[in-house]
Motif scaffolding. Sequence first.
Motif, PDB file in Angstrom:
ATOM      1  N   GLY A  65       0.757  -1.247   0.000  1.00 14.15           N
ATOM      2  CA  GLY A  65       0.000   0.000   0.000  1.00 14.15           C
ATOM      3  C   GLY A  65       0.786   1.294   0.000  1.00 14.15           C
ATOM      4  O   GLY A  65       0.213   2.373   0.147  1.00 14.15           O
ATOM      5  N   ALA A  66       2.110   1.212  -0.180  1.00  9.02           N
ATOM      6  CA  ALA A  66       2.932   2.418  -0.103  1.00  9.02           C
ATOM      7  C   ALA A  66       2.970   3.207  -1.413  1.00  9.02           C
ATOM      8  O   ALA A  66       2.721   2.663  -2.489  1.00  9.02           O
ATOM      9  N   HIS A  67       3.295   4.504  -1.295  1.00  7.35           N
ATOM     10  CA  HIS A  67       3.671   5.336  -2.449  1.00  7.35           C
ATOM     11  C   HIS A  67       5.172   5.113  -2.610  1.00  7.35           C
ATOM     12  O   HIS A  67       5.958   5.632  -1.807  1.00  7.35           O
ATOM     13  N   VAL A  68       5.591   4.373  -3.606  1.00 14.20           N
ATOM     14  CA  VAL A  68       6.994   3.961  -3.698  1.00 14.20           C
ATOM     15  C   VAL A  68       7.758   4.719  -4.782  1.00 14.20           C
ATOM     16  O   VAL A  68       7.259   4.883  -5.898  1.00 14.20           O
ATOM     17  N   THR A  69       8.965   5.145  -4.433  1.00  5.07           N
ATOM     18  CA  THR A  69       9.919   5.634  -5.428  1.00  5.07           C
ATOM     19  C   THR A  69      11.111   4.681  -5.377  1.00  5.07           C
ATOM     20  O   THR A  69      11.778   4.569  -4.345  1.00  5.07           O
TER      21      THR A  69
ATOM     22  N   THR B 287       3.018  -4.519 -11.057  1.00 12.83           N
ATOM     23  CA  THR B 287       2.091  -3.617 -10.353  1.00 12.83           C
ATOM     24  C   THR B 287       1.010  -3.056 -11.269  1.00 12.83           C
ATOM     25  O   THR B 287       0.130  -2.352 -10.799  1.00 12.83           O
ATOM     26  N   LYS B 288       1.073  -3.370 -12.555  1.00 11.33           N
ATOM     27  CA  LYS B 288       0.083  -2.760 -13.452  1.00 11.33           C
ATOM     28  C   LYS B 288      -1.299  -3.375 -13.226  1.00 11.33           C
ATOM     29  O   LYS B 288      -1.408  -4.508 -12.765  1.00 11.33           O
ATOM     30  N   ASP B 289      -2.323  -2.591 -13.532  1.00 12.61           N
ATOM     31  CA  ASP B 289      -3.717  -3.021 -13.405  1.00 12.61           C
ATOM     32  C   ASP B 289      -4.083  -3.435 -11.983  1.00 12.61           C
ATOM     33  O   ASP B 289      -4.958  -4.259 -11.786  1.00 12.61           O
ATOM     34  N   MET B 290      -3.362  -2.909 -11.009  1.00 12.02           N
ATOM     35  CA  MET B 290      -3.711  -3.239  -9.629  1.00 12.02           C
ATOM     36  C   MET B 290      -4.172  -1.977  -8.932  1.00 12.02           C
ATOM     37  O   MET B 290      -3.759  -0.875  -9.268  1.00 12.02           O
ATOM     38  N   ASN B 291      -5.026  -2.183  -7.933  1.00 12.17           N
ATOM     39  CA  ASN B 291      -5.557  -1.047  -7.198  1.00 12.17           C
ATOM     40  C   ASN B 291      -4.540  -0.624  -6.135  1.00 12.17           C
ATOM     41  O   ASN B 291      -4.618  -1.033  -4.987  1.00 12.17           O
ATOM     42  N   MET B 292      -3.543   0.150  -6.558  1.00 10.40           N
ATOM     43  CA  MET B 292      -2.505   0.579  -5.619  1.00 10.40           C
ATOM     44  C   MET B 292      -1.892   1.854  -6.151  1.00 10.40           C
ATOM     45  O   MET B 292      -2.133   2.252  -7.285  1.00 10.40           O
ATOM     46  N   HIS B 293      -1.089   2.497  -5.301  1.00  7.13           N
ATOM     47  CA  HIS B 293      -0.413   3.715  -5.749  1.00  7.13           C
ATOM     48  C   HIS B 293       0.595   3.347  -6.830  1.00  7.13           C
ATOM     49  O   HIS B 293       1.372   2.413  -6.658  1.00  7.13           O
TER      50      HIS B 293
END
Length: 222
Positions: A92-96, A115-121
């Motif tokens: 659930g993080a905002h990742v850089t 991570t594509k097409d997933m409900n996340m940042h």
Amino acid sequence: SLTDPPPVILKILQNWVPRVSPYFDKEHYTYAGHQIVIQESIEHFGAVVWPGALALSQYLESNQEQFNLKDKKVLEIGAGTGLVSIVACLLGAHVTATDVPEVLENLSYNISRNTKDMNMHKPEVRKLVWGEGLHEDFPVSTYHYDFILATDVVYHHAALDALLATMVYFCKPGTVLLWANKFRFSTDYEFLEKICNIFNTTILAEFPESNVKLLKATVREN
């Protein structure tokens, strides 16, 4: 200085699934309920999954109450293949995710495919050469991170001072640095000593079979 309590002794779980892919360069892992496929690159150090990344991924997944990454700003330095950044995204993080230019293509590929097409940042991938252009590229006025993640960033290389300076630069009051590393050489222990001299440091966990230690460091507030 190291503070209590003593570290948990853990084992890196063999939680990668048998590879269904015929290609030798893909590794399959399962974290946070998702199968993660990592493409490694044999050309570059940073493009192989090292044990510290497995240790930190496992720890973050198992200790979500202690380190809740949901909606937190997370920076990974030396992200390599991107496994840890992907796990942080899933949590659930905002990742850089950052690394040197020659690693970014493989890093971006792994992060986007997992991570594509997933409900996340949506994670961000950026160039970060330790100790270079930090004030210009990541000005303090704009960038503040809740967590700095680093795995297996300490080994025989010439950039240890620059790495330490980078950790110091990003570790502001309120930031937690989580660093997992395989300890093999005296340089690894010397770096640990420097970290302990600068930050409040705790060894959270040790993985003796893999010689990995996982440390938490925070800024000393006067």
